[in-house]
Write an enzyme that holds these catalytic residues in place. Structure first.
Site, PDB file in Angstrom:
ATOM      1  N   ASN A 172      -0.373  -1.162  -7.327  1.00 51.69           N
ATOM      2  CA  ASN A 172      -0.321  -2.248  -6.338  1.00 51.69           C
ATOM      3  C   ASN A 172      -1.660  -2.984  -6.340  1.00 51.69           C
ATOM      4  O   ASN A 172      -1.937  -3.762  -7.234  1.00 51.69           O
ATOM      5  CB  ASN A 172       0.027  -1.679  -4.953  1.00 51.69           C
ATOM      6  CG  ASN A 172      -0.107  -2.717  -3.853  1.00 51.69           C
ATOM      7  OD1 ASN A 172       0.368  -3.836  -4.020  1.00 51.69           O
ATOM      8  ND2 ASN A 172      -0.758  -2.396  -2.759  1.00 51.69           N
ATOM      9  N   GLU A 173      -2.484  -2.710  -5.362  1.00 49.89           N
ATOM     10  CA  GLU A 173      -3.743  -3.435  -5.242  1.00 49.89           C
ATOM     11  C   GLU A 173      -4.844  -2.570  -5.844  1.00 49.89           C
ATOM     12  O   GLU A 173      -5.697  -2.067  -5.137  1.00 49.89           O
ATOM     13  CB  GLU A 173      -3.999  -3.668  -3.755  1.00 49.89           C
ATOM     14  CG  GLU A 173      -4.375  -5.053  -3.415  1.00 49.89           C
ATOM     15  CD  GLU A 173      -4.282  -5.311  -1.928  1.00 49.89           C
ATOM     16  OE1 GLU A 173      -4.725  -4.484  -1.117  1.00 49.89           O
ATOM     17  OE2 GLU A 173      -3.758  -6.380  -1.568  1.00 49.89           O
ATOM     18  N   CYS A 213       0.800  -1.223   0.000  1.00 47.64           N
ATOM     19  CA  CYS A 213       0.000   0.000   0.000  1.00 47.64           C
ATOM     20  C   CYS A 213       0.834   1.275   0.000  1.00 47.64           C
ATOM     21  O   CYS A 213       0.349   2.314  -0.445  1.00 47.64           O
ATOM     22  CB  CYS A 213      -0.934   0.005   1.202  1.00 47.64           C
ATOM     23  SG  CYS A 213      -2.274  -1.166   1.046  1.00 47.64           S
TER      24      CYS A 213
HETATM   25  O1  AHR Z   1       1.015  -6.844   3.069  1.00 48.10           O
HETATM   26  C1  AHR Z   1       0.249  -5.893   3.732  1.00 48.10           C
HETATM   27  C2  AHR Z   1      -0.698  -5.140   2.806  1.00 48.10           C
HETATM   28  O2  AHR Z   1      -1.656  -6.002   2.287  1.00 48.10           O
HETATM   29  C3  AHR Z   1      -0.073  -4.547   1.584  1.00 48.10           C
HETATM   30  O3  AHR Z   1       0.492  -3.321   1.833  1.00 48.10           O
HETATM   31  C4  AHR Z   1      -1.227  -4.414   0.649  1.00 48.10           C
HETATM   32  O4  AHR Z   1      -0.850  -4.505  -0.708  1.00 48.10           O
HETATM   33  C5  AHR Z   1      -2.161  -5.499   1.075  1.00 48.10           C
HETATM   34  O5  AHR Z   1      -3.443  -5.009   1.265  1.00 48.10           O
END
Ligand code: AHR
Length: 671
Positions: free
Chosen positions: A373-374, A239
């Site tokens: 990322n996500e 994140c």
């Molecule tokens: O690994 C912890 C968190 O989990 C990461 O920062 C994020 O990508 C996911 O939600």
């Protein structure tokens, strides 16, 4: 089904299950990028963790400039004529008057300053005499006010400041006793009047860092990464890539060049969970992109940077206006193109030249780049598209990683996979933090994936025990079980990184994690051991392994058994991994079919994950159950007993007892 009677002791008498391995045919190469590492500055993984700096807020740039510091006497925070434009705050110590009224400040470090008796620490500071000051001394001390000793001071040294120009000063400190919860004290040497010294970037590092690099990484933690022999190293998150607001996103350009001038960034993990609140958690950028590339090289892993796609964290931002408009993405795309130049470009280029000036004229050989990322939704797809176009056109060999959202199923996931195919990314990043039953049932997940599209990067995963989200043996075992499914689908699953990697026992926000540590030591979890057993035994080629004609993936009737097999061309060994998640010991015959005429099995080496009652020295790790990797080899007598030839090209290792709730890796040598 072939049935035999177990001869081995301990397991009792039971029917052997036959694992058929076709050794003559390589089903698929095992990607060298298997098994890898995910790194994020979460749980004090970087500042306060892998990055060995012992001083918190060394540049006085936290929003409260003296956070982490206690000042005494005459101390001012100033910004005029600062030595580092992107870190403009510094302190002025002025003499407090007569007698013993000292001026100075002391830093609390990360959960205390910890220093080991007899080891060397490097204190450094940028300093100058304030206008009109006489030459002055600065004392640097490692002290432990709570130690109860006669003298609090474990080590001290002094530097002389004689110039009105900013300069870097350095001296060495060697504690005479162990300091656990100490401070670094910086004091203006004489309390007499007429002295004033300006200080900035106050730093303390152990001299003994990973590979002996000044200002480098904590040796034990970096060694633990090296010992995993990872195939890929993903950084810097997670994140933190995105930022809670777009301005907080990780900006790699702020993390290269001289460390003193790398601007501070917030760290979202200081406030993400109200019940795990760490208001002093920031990113110094000291462990930045140059250091990440260097570490990747050191540990033999392909670097995999992840960059912002122009979306702030979507969990925390629903309204579209907080994101970067699609027609304003050029600076973000430039960041991606410039990063490739930084990693791979000629030293005559702008960014390749910076890399060279930092000490690495050779390219880092970057091959992979993740964008976002996500992320999820059309807002991701429409932003990713121009990145893909620009990267493909300038750097067609770079492999692009796209996201499938925050979970491994559901609407976001179902929408994104076809979109990733349409955009033609090379790998799709999947994330799963899931409970035991999900892991137990997911070893077949990839069996039915479309082979014509992008490859899979299991970019964040960990088995989270229901109601007890901390590391325990059983969840690690289920990770091992699921990973047989990665291996069995080696043609499509080409990267996998457990997450998160590190957690400080006094400063975690997320668990479970692979490695727990405090300021002195660390504890490798069962999940670490599982990862290591895979990476040390990844082999080069997938072999077909079945039981009663089916994969061994915890199907009904297989009662918690999982298995996969590979060939290691380098050592001419067949490697069989077996996970027994059931509470009964199992006996297996390993039937190697298709061996070269005349060849046989000459030795069997075993690694076995087994629970141990040895408890970590770390307090509060909540590691419910530790494990160790037991290594053993079958004796010549056992081999003579157990190896049976069936015809010219088949050899069977009979009656191998797999203990209840265990993970075993057998290397069957042919030389
Ligand atoms: O690994 C912890 C968190 O989990 C990461 O920062 C994020 O990508 C996911 O939600």
């Amino acid at each position: 089904m072939a049935v035999a009677v177990a001869l081995s002791g301990g397991a009792g008498v039971c029917a052997a299950e036959v694992l058929d391995v076709k050794v003559a045919e390589s089903v698929a190469p095992i990607a060298p990028t298997m098994y890898g590492l995910f790194f994020e500055d979460i749980n004090y993984g970087a500042d306060g963790g892998l990055y060995a700096e012992l001083v918190k807020n060394r540049s006085f740039e936290f929003p409260q400039a003296l956070s982490g510091w206690q000042s005494f006497g005459q101390v001012e925070v100033l910004t005029d004529d600062a030595p580092f434009e992107r870190n403009p705050h510094y302190v002025r110590l002025s003499s407090a008057g007569h007698g013993h009224k000292y001026s100075g400040l002391q830093n609390e470090g990360f959960f205390g300053v910890t220093a080991v008796k007899g080891q060397e620490y490097v204190f450094s500071v940028w300093a100058r005499l304030a206008e009109g000051s006489r030459p002055a001394k600065i004392l640097a001390e490692i002290a432990d006010p709570a130690s109860g000793r006669n003298s609090q001071i474990a080590a001290k040294a002094e530097i002389k400041v004689e110039s009105g120009e900013w300069q870097r000063y350095e001296c060495s400190l060697k504690p005479s006793f162990d300091v656990d919860n100490g401070v670094l004290r910086v004091v203006l040497g004489k309390p007499d009047g007429g002295l004033a010294v300006d200080l900035d970037h106050v730093s303390l590092f152990p001299a003994d860092t990973w590979r002996g690099r000044p200002g480098g990484l904590r040796k034990d933690l970096a060694q633990a990464l090296y010992d995993l022999h990872p195939g890929v190293f993903r950084f810097p998150g997670g994140c933190i890539v995105e930022g809670t607001e777009i301005g907080d996103r990780y900006q790699w350009k702020n993390t290269v060049g001289p460390v003193e001038n790398r601007p501070l960034n917030t760290n979202r993990w200081h406030y993400t969970f109200a019940d795990r609140f760490y208001p002093d958690y920031y990113q110094s950028g000291g462990l930045g992109f140059y250091e990440y590339f260097l570490l990747s090289e050191d540990i033999g892993a392909e670097p995999l940077p992840v960059l912002s796609v122009g979306l702030a964290c979507q969990y925390q931002n629903n309204s579209p206006e907080v994101h970067v408009p699609v027609d304003s993405l050029q600076p973000y795309i430039d960041d991606a193109l410039d990063l490739i130049e930084f990693a791979n470009g000629d030293t005559l280029t702008t960014w390749g030249g910076l890399r060279a000036s930092m000490g690495h004229p050779e390219p880092f050989g970057l091959k992979y780049l993740a964008i976002g990322n996500e992320q999820w939704g059309p807002e991701y797809v429409e932003r990713l598209a121009p990145f893909v176009k620009a990267i493909r056109s300038r750097y067609p060999d770079i492999m692009i990683v796209g996201s499938s959202g925050p979970s491994p199923d559901g609407d976001k996931f179902d929408y994104l996979w076809p979109e990733m195919k349409r955009l033609g990314v090379d790998l799709v990043d999947e994330h799963y933090y899931k409970p035991e039953d999900w892991f137990a049932g997911s070893a077949t997940r990839y069996d039915s994936y479309d082979r014509r599209g992008p490859k899979v990067f299991a970019g964040e995963y960990a088995c989270h025990g229901k109601g007890k989200k901390f590391n325990h043996y059983n969840t690690a075992l289920l990770e091992a079980a699921m990973m047989t499914g990665f291996e069995r689908n080696a043609d499509i699953v080409t990267m996998a990184t457990y997450a998160p990697l590190f957690a400080h026992v006094k400063g975690w926000q997320w668990r479970p994690d692979m490695i727990w540590f405090d300021n002195r030591s660390m504890s490798k979890t069962s999940s670490y051991n599982v990862q290591q057993m895979y990476s040390l035994n990844k082999g080069t080629d997938l072999l077909r392994l079945t039981m009663d004609g089916r994969p061994v993936a915890g199907f009904d009737g297989q009662n918690g058994l999982y298995a996969s097999a590979v060939l290691d061309r380098g050592s001419d060994e067949y490697i069989v991994k077996i996970v027994n998640t059931s509470s009964e010991a199992r006996t297996v015959d390993i039937r190697l079919d298709g061996m070269k005429r005349g060849s046989g099995i000459t030795g069997v080496d075993v690694m076995r994950l087994t629970p141990t009652s040895k408890v970590s020295a770390l307090e509060g790790t909540n590691l419910e159950c530790h494990s160790e990797i037991v290594r053993e080899s079958l004796s010549a007598a056992e081999l003579a007993d157990r190896l049976v030839r069936e015809g010219k090209r088949t050899v069977v290792l009979k009656d191998y007892a797999v203990p209840a709730e265990s993970f075993v890796v057998l290397r069957l040598g042919t030389k």
